[in-house]
Write a protein that holds these residues in place. Structure first.
Motif, PDB file in Angstrom:
ATOM      1  N   ARG A   1       0.825  -1.208   0.000  1.00  0.00           N
ATOM      2  CA  ARG A   1       0.000   0.000   0.000  1.00  0.00           C
ATOM      3  C   ARG A   1       0.861   1.261   0.000  1.00  0.00           C
ATOM      4  NH1 ARG A   1      -4.804  -1.715   4.297  1.00  0.00           N
ATOM      5  NH2 ARG A   1      -6.048  -2.920   2.797  1.00  0.00           N
ATOM      6  N   THR A   2       1.963   1.206   0.695  1.00  0.00           N
ATOM      7  CA  THR A   2       2.861   2.353   0.708  1.00  0.00           C
ATOM      8  C   THR A   2       3.438   2.600  -0.685  1.00  0.00           C
ATOM      9  OG1 THR A   2       3.446   1.794   2.991  1.00  0.00           O
ATOM     10  CG2 THR A   2       4.847   3.382   1.878  1.00  0.00           C
ATOM     11  N   MET A   3       3.521   1.540  -1.477  1.00  0.00           N
ATOM     12  CA  MET A   3       3.994   1.647  -2.860  1.00  0.00           C
ATOM     13  C   MET A   3       2.858   1.953  -3.834  1.00  0.00           C
ATOM     14  SD  MET A   3       6.584  -1.618  -2.862  1.00  0.00           S
ATOM     15  CE  MET A   3       7.212  -1.307  -4.518  1.00  0.00           C
ATOM     16  N   GLY A   4       1.639   2.118  -3.307  1.00  0.00           N
ATOM     17  CA  GLY A   4       0.501   2.406  -4.159  1.00  0.00           C
ATOM     18  C   GLY A   4      -0.112   1.181  -4.804  1.00  0.00           C
ATOM     19  N   LEU A   5       0.124   0.004  -4.224  1.00  0.00           N
ATOM     20  CA  LEU A   5      -0.386  -1.248  -4.791  1.00  0.00           C
ATOM     21  C   LEU A   5      -1.446  -1.847  -3.880  1.00  0.00           C
ATOM     22  CD1 LEU A   5       3.025  -2.867  -5.854  1.00  0.00           C
ATOM     23  CD2 LEU A   5       1.402  -1.637  -7.322  1.00  0.00           C
TER      24      LEU A   5
END
Length: 235
Positions: free
Chosen positions: A101-105
């Motif tokens: 999620r921190t990587m936008g996934l």
């Protein structure tokens, strides 16, 4: 806080080198990837080593942090004496989802048992290639950290294999095909071929693929993390 920069053939090697220099366990540091490794054709010619920054945490036994791919991804400390394996796996999955999620996934995780351990297979929207990296190096680094997290929570040893978009199977097939092509090259030229340094599980794929070959044989040489497979003619 004390911090150092370490390098290695892979991100995992760089992290291990830094931990050795600091003489601490992985839970005592935060890791940031500064440079990913780069290699030439078939990895026979090295171009750039992996480089990571390890920052020593001021107080041991606090929340475990890991930053090989993101700025913040943490898990709380836990009493391992009462932690069953299933709870450790749940916490590990939460850690992976937080990293993604921190990587936008936005990912989902499926569990599968294998002879190598519990496979956590990642799928979902977005570019999961970010989690895989070149030749799976980012995935291998994340797998290393995932196993640290899992065993931090478990009162028995867990072996977790991290996969994404069936990369492990595709990589296995790639290595098997490469083995066959290089075996043919050795037969035609009558000269041995020395492969790039590989992780033990990847060397095992090469050895297994050619173990019953009629004309060539394989062996490994060198020390970790620079141990390589050699393909040569049978005498």
């Amino acid at each position: 806080m004390k911090k150092i920069v370490a390098s290695g053939k892979t991100i995992e090697d760089a992290v291990k080198s830094g931990l050795t220099e600091l003489q601490v366990s992985a839970e005592r540091v935060s890791v940031t990837v500064l440079e990913k490794p780069s290699k030439g054709l078939f990895g026979l010619i090295g171009v750039r080593a992996a480089k990571v920054e390890l920052m020593l945490k001021p107080v041991p036994n606090q929340a475990a942090e890991a930053e090989p791919l993101v700025q913040t991804a943490s898990v709380a400390a836990v009493d391992k004496s009462t932690a069953p394996a299933k709870d450790a796996i749940l916490e590990t999955e939460r850690f992976i989802i937080e990293v993604a999620r921190t990587m936008g996934l936005d990912i989902t995780i499926a569990r599968n048992d294998s002879k190598d351990g519990l496979v956590l297979a990642l799928s979902g929207g977005g570019d999961l290639g970010m989690l895989i990296g070149r030749r799976g190096q980012t995935l291998d680094a994340l797998q290393y950290l995932v196993n640290i997290v899992a065993n931090r929570y478990s009162n028995s040893h867990l072996r977790i294999v991290l996969d994404a978009e069936d990369f492990r199977e595709r990589r296995r097939k790639t290595l098997e095909d490469l083995s066959d092509r290089l075996a043919g090259h050795v037969i035609r030229t009558r000269k041995e071929v020395v492969l790039e340094p590989m992780a033990p599980h990847e060397r095992k794929i090469i050895h297994s693929q050619l173990q019953n070959h009629a004309k060539v044989k394989t062996f490994s040489k060198g020390d970790e993390p620079n141990r390589r497979v050699v393909i040569t003619l049978k005498s």
